[in-house]
Design an enzyme around this catalytic site. Structure first.
Site, mmCIF file in Angstrom:
data_model
loop_
_atom_site.group_PDB
_atom_site.id
_atom_site.type_symbol
_atom_site.label_atom_id
_atom_site.label_comp_id
_atom_site.label_asym_id
_atom_site.label_seq_id
_atom_site.Cartn_x
_atom_site.Cartn_y
_atom_site.Cartn_z
ATOM 1 N N HIS A 42 -3.481 35.442 50.176
ATOM 2 C CA HIS A 42 -4.020 34.088 50.130
ATOM 3 C C HIS A 42 -5.312 34.094 50.945
ATOM 4 O O HIS A 42 -5.317 34.553 52.087
ATOM 5 C CB HIS A 42 -3.059 33.082 50.774
ATOM 6 C CG HIS A 42 -1.830 32.801 49.973
ATOM 7 N ND1 HIS A 42 -0.640 33.448 50.205
ATOM 8 C CD2 HIS A 42 -1.595 31.931 48.955
ATOM 9 C CE1 HIS A 42 0.274 32.990 49.367
ATOM 10 N NE2 HIS A 42 -0.276 32.072 48.599
ATOM 11 N N LYS B 240 5.397 22.156 45.628
ATOM 12 C CA LYS B 240 4.477 22.203 46.754
ATOM 13 C C LYS B 240 3.822 20.830 46.861
ATOM 14 O O LYS B 240 3.231 20.342 45.893
ATOM 15 C CB LYS B 240 3.404 23.281 46.551
ATOM 16 C CG LYS B 240 3.945 24.705 46.575
ATOM 17 C CD LYS B 240 2.829 25.715 46.401
ATOM 18 C CE LYS B 240 3.367 27.142 46.458
ATOM 19 N NZ LYS B 240 2.294 28.152 46.296
ATOM 20 N N ASP C 269 1.491 31.205 40.185
ATOM 21 C CA ASP C 269 0.742 29.947 40.227
ATOM 22 C C ASP C 269 -0.725 30.173 40.536
ATOM 23 O O ASP C 269 -1.467 29.219 40.784
ATOM 24 C CB ASP C 269 1.361 28.967 41.215
ATOM 25 C CG ASP C 269 1.415 29.491 42.642
ATOM 26 O OD1 ASP C 269 1.406 30.725 42.818
ATOM 27 O OD2 ASP C 269 1.474 28.685 43.586
ATOM 28 N N ASP D 43 -0.659 35.968 41.099
ATOM 29 C CA ASP D 43 0.751 35.637 41.098
ATOM 30 C C ASP D 43 0.980 34.488 40.118
ATOM 31 O O ASP D 43 0.069 34.060 39.408
ATOM 32 C CB ASP D 43 1.255 35.308 42.504
ATOM 33 C CG ASP D 43 0.655 34.024 43.075
ATOM 34 O OD1 ASP D 43 -0.321 33.512 42.505
ATOM 35 O OD2 ASP D 43 1.182 33.547 44.096
ATOM 36 N N ASP E 185 -2.499 31.315 42.996
ATOM 37 C CA ASP E 185 -3.145 31.009 44.270
ATOM 38 C C ASP E 185 -3.214 32.242 45.162
ATOM 39 O O ASP E 185 -3.626 32.152 46.316
ATOM 40 C CB ASP E 185 -2.445 29.862 44.995
ATOM 41 C CG ASP E 185 -1.070 30.240 45.546
ATOM 42 O OD1 ASP E 185 -0.496 31.245 45.097
ATOM 43 O OD2 ASP E 185 -0.568 29.503 46.428
ATOM 44 N N ARG E 186 -2.823 33.390 44.619
ATOM 45 C CA ARG E 186 -3.001 34.659 45.323
ATOM 46 C C ARG E 186 -3.643 35.641 44.362
ATOM 47 O O ARG E 186 -3.307 35.674 43.178
ATOM 48 C CB ARG E 186 -1.654 35.255 45.770
ATOM 49 C CG ARG E 186 -1.012 34.551 46.919
ATOM 50 C CD ARG E 186 0.137 35.387 47.461
ATOM 51 N NE ARG E 186 1.237 35.481 46.532
ATOM 52 C CZ ARG E 186 2.096 36.496 46.497
ATOM 53 N NH1 ARG E 186 1.938 37.532 47.295
ATOM 54 N NH2 ARG E 186 3.100 36.497 45.652
ATOM 55 N N ARG F 20 11.912 25.335 47.113
ATOM 56 C CA ARG F 20 12.079 26.512 46.253
ATOM 57 C C ARG F 20 13.555 26.708 45.970
ATOM 58 O O ARG F 20 14.323 27.047 46.875
ATOM 59 C CB ARG F 20 11.507 27.739 46.954
ATOM 60 C CG ARG F 20 11.226 28.936 46.073
ATOM 61 C CD ARG F 20 9.980 28.717 45.236
ATOM 62 N NE ARG F 20 8.797 28.422 46.017
ATOM 63 C CZ ARG F 20 8.022 29.331 46.601
ATOM 64 N NH1 ARG F 20 8.336 30.601 46.534
ATOM 65 N NH2 ARG F 20 6.945 28.959 47.254
ATOM 66 N N SER G 132 5.864 29.951 42.293
ATOM 67 C CA SER G 132 4.921 31.003 42.667
ATOM 68 C C SER G 132 5.305 32.334 42.039
ATOM 69 O O SER G 132 5.392 32.454 40.829
ATOM 70 C CB SER G 132 4.832 31.090 44.195
ATOM 71 O OG SER G 132 3.827 31.984 44.595
ATOM 72 N N HIS G 133 5.558 33.342 42.881
ATOM 73 C CA HIS G 133 5.824 34.695 42.398
ATOM 74 C C HIS G 133 7.299 34.947 42.144
ATOM 75 O O HIS G 133 7.670 36.045 41.738
ATOM 76 C CB HIS G 133 5.333 35.699 43.443
ATOM 77 C CG HIS G 133 6.052 35.578 44.754
ATOM 78 N ND1 HIS G 133 5.732 34.616 45.676
ATOM 79 C CD2 HIS G 133 7.091 36.270 45.277
ATOM 80 C CE1 HIS G 133 6.527 34.733 46.728
ATOM 81 N NE2 HIS G 133 7.365 35.721 46.509
#
Length: 479
Positions: A348, A113, A256, A254, A258-259, A15, A103-104
């Site tokens: 998640h 990832k 990507d 978020d 995934d949440r 990141r 992500s966020h």
């Protein structure tokens, strides 16, 4: 000066700020290192690569692919995808994978990832440090090609329709009443994934869902709000939309996708810890109904979910298993304990059926799991989430805690008598902070704050987060 990868390559992902840290001159090195440390070590012929909607993602994908193919490994590009979509492709194709996303995080960030074939995590003990160190060597020596190695090829692959069908597999909505669902994609990858799931373009049957879309346009500059539903200000629009449009439920993703954070039919955010506890209870009951002993059922939760989560799991006779923050740790622990479900304070959620099906795709194994194992609890039986929330509401509301509740300060403030305990517990004087304290009291009574000595945990994880069981401390290290 050579870029120092240790500044932004962390325990389970990459990141960094673009272009100061992560750029096309840097991204090829992790690609070559990942190909050597993971792909070649597994005997994989290729690496599957996806990316989110950030402006920097396409060129970074190209650079990573150059590094991978320089080591003689093919690169399979699936284009725009959610992180879970990349994991699906890794499982379906039986290949290790790399997903470009931050992500966020704000627009100036990007990251990677990684996963092993079958969407298995690349955890602390299975490669990130070795990938980082080898990539650093390539950067320090200026290596971008390898003598005697025949470069791999780059191909394209389209997976959205297959992924939508895969997501539908564990979910039976055939008997559900029609539901109106307000969805805030935050201009992130939910804008691609969500329409595909109820869609019929790939021959899938129509679902009884009316999707009320918000910010579905893919835009990595995030013109409306950051795609970080953990921050209460980013839920304001969704809460108002649910109330004004009479939705049954609201969901915020978020960047990507995934949440997902949940907003109930009253426009009130529901704590991810409460969601974890409720889904856990459903999964435990499902396993018991299938003939398992409750004591044999394991549920994984991370270290900073509400203390109520393991207590509710234990009350139902199952085994709560605590793990550190981060998807690689949760997945590894779920595999170790054969857990049926895992949940994090960050929203998640991990379902055994989906994880197992990914791994079976990778092995070419179509054997069914135990009865009920591959079925998602969120939309079964009683239908919408509000019916799920209504079950044992007195117990679950008694376990609410401020820190993992993505709601703003102040009381409910709408003057309505909801005929139940207020779903929020942050209606105390401004500036006050409430420690999580598990109590069972009648609804009119207020919870007392637990003294600091009663707060559990306190062990520091490798990600630098203070892994406290008192969830009103700011969470760190979210993915």
């Amino acid at each position: 000066m050579t870029t120092q990868l240790s500044d932004f390559v962390k325990a389970y992902d990459v990141r960094g700020v673009v272009p100061d840290q992560l750029n096309i001159d840097v991204a090829h090195a992790p690609g070559a290192a990942f190909a050597e440390v993971v792909a070649l070590a597994e005997g994989a012929s290729a690496v599957v690569i996806g990316h989110d909607m950030r402006p920097s993602s396409p060129e970074l994908v190209d650079a990573l692919a150059r590094g991978i193919t320089a080591r003689g490994v093919d690169a399979v590009l699936i284009g725009l995808a959610s992180t879970d979509g990349l994991y699906y492709a890794s499982g379906a194709l039986g290949l290790p994978g790399a997903m470009f996303t931050a992500s966020h995080n704000p627009a100036q960030y990007n990251g990677i990832k990684f996963c092993r074939s079958g969407a298995r995590p690349v955890g602390q003990d299975t490669g990130p440090a070795r990938v980082r160190d080898l990539a650093q060597q390539h950067l320090d020596r200026g290596v971008s090609a390898f003598d005697g190695v025949r470069p791999g090829s780059v191909t394209q692959r389209d997976v959205p329709a297959d992924y939508a069908g895969f997501l539908r597999g564990p979910v039976d909505l055939s008997r559900s009443r029609p539901l109106r669902v307000s969805v805030d994609a935050g201009n992130g990858m939910g804008g691609l994934t969500v329409p595909a799931v109820p869609g019929t373009d790939s021959g899938l049957p129509e679902l009884p869902l009316t999707i009320d879309p918000m910010y579905f346009e893919l835009d990595g500059t995030f013109p409306n709000h950051e795609a970080n539903p953990l921050d209460p200000k980013n839920l304001v629009d969704l809460r108002e939309r649910v109330r004004s449009h009479g939705a049954d439920i609201g969901i915020a993703f978020d960047g990507d996708a995934d949440r997902c954070f949940v907003v109930d039919e009253l426009g009130d955010p529901v704590s991810p810890s409460a969601i974890t506890a409720m889904i856990a209870r459903r999964e435990i009951a499902r396993e018991v109904a299938a003939g398992r002993s409750a004591s044999d059922v394991a549920i994984v939760h991370n270290a900073i979910t509400s203390a109520a989560v393991p207590e509710i799991i234990a009350q139902d006779g199952a085994r709560p298993v605590r793990t550190r923050v981060g998807h690689s740790y949760v997945k590894a622990v779920m595999s170790e304990h054969d857990a049926v479900f895992g949940g994090e304070h960050s929203a998640h959620y991990y379902f055994h059926g989906l994880l197992v099906r990914r791994h079976r795709h990778a092995r070419g194994d179509a054997r069914p799991g135990r009865a009920g194992r591959d079925r998602c609890p969120a939309q079964r039986g009683d239908g919408p989430l509000r019916a799920l929330c209504r079950e044992r509401r007195d117990q679950l509301d008694g376990h609410r805690c401020r820190g993992d509740h993505p709601a703003g300060p102040g009381p409910l403030g709408d003057g309505r008598d909801h005929g139940r305990r207020a779903r929020r517990v942050d209606d105390h004087p401004a500036g006050g902070r409430r420690r999580a304290h598990v109590v069972d009291q009648p609804a009119p009574e207020q919870h007392r704050a637990a003294p600091a000595s009663q707060c559990r945990g306190g062990r520091r994880g490798d990600d630098g987060a203070r892994a406290r069981r008192c969830p009103d401390d700011d969470p760190r290290g979210l993915t």
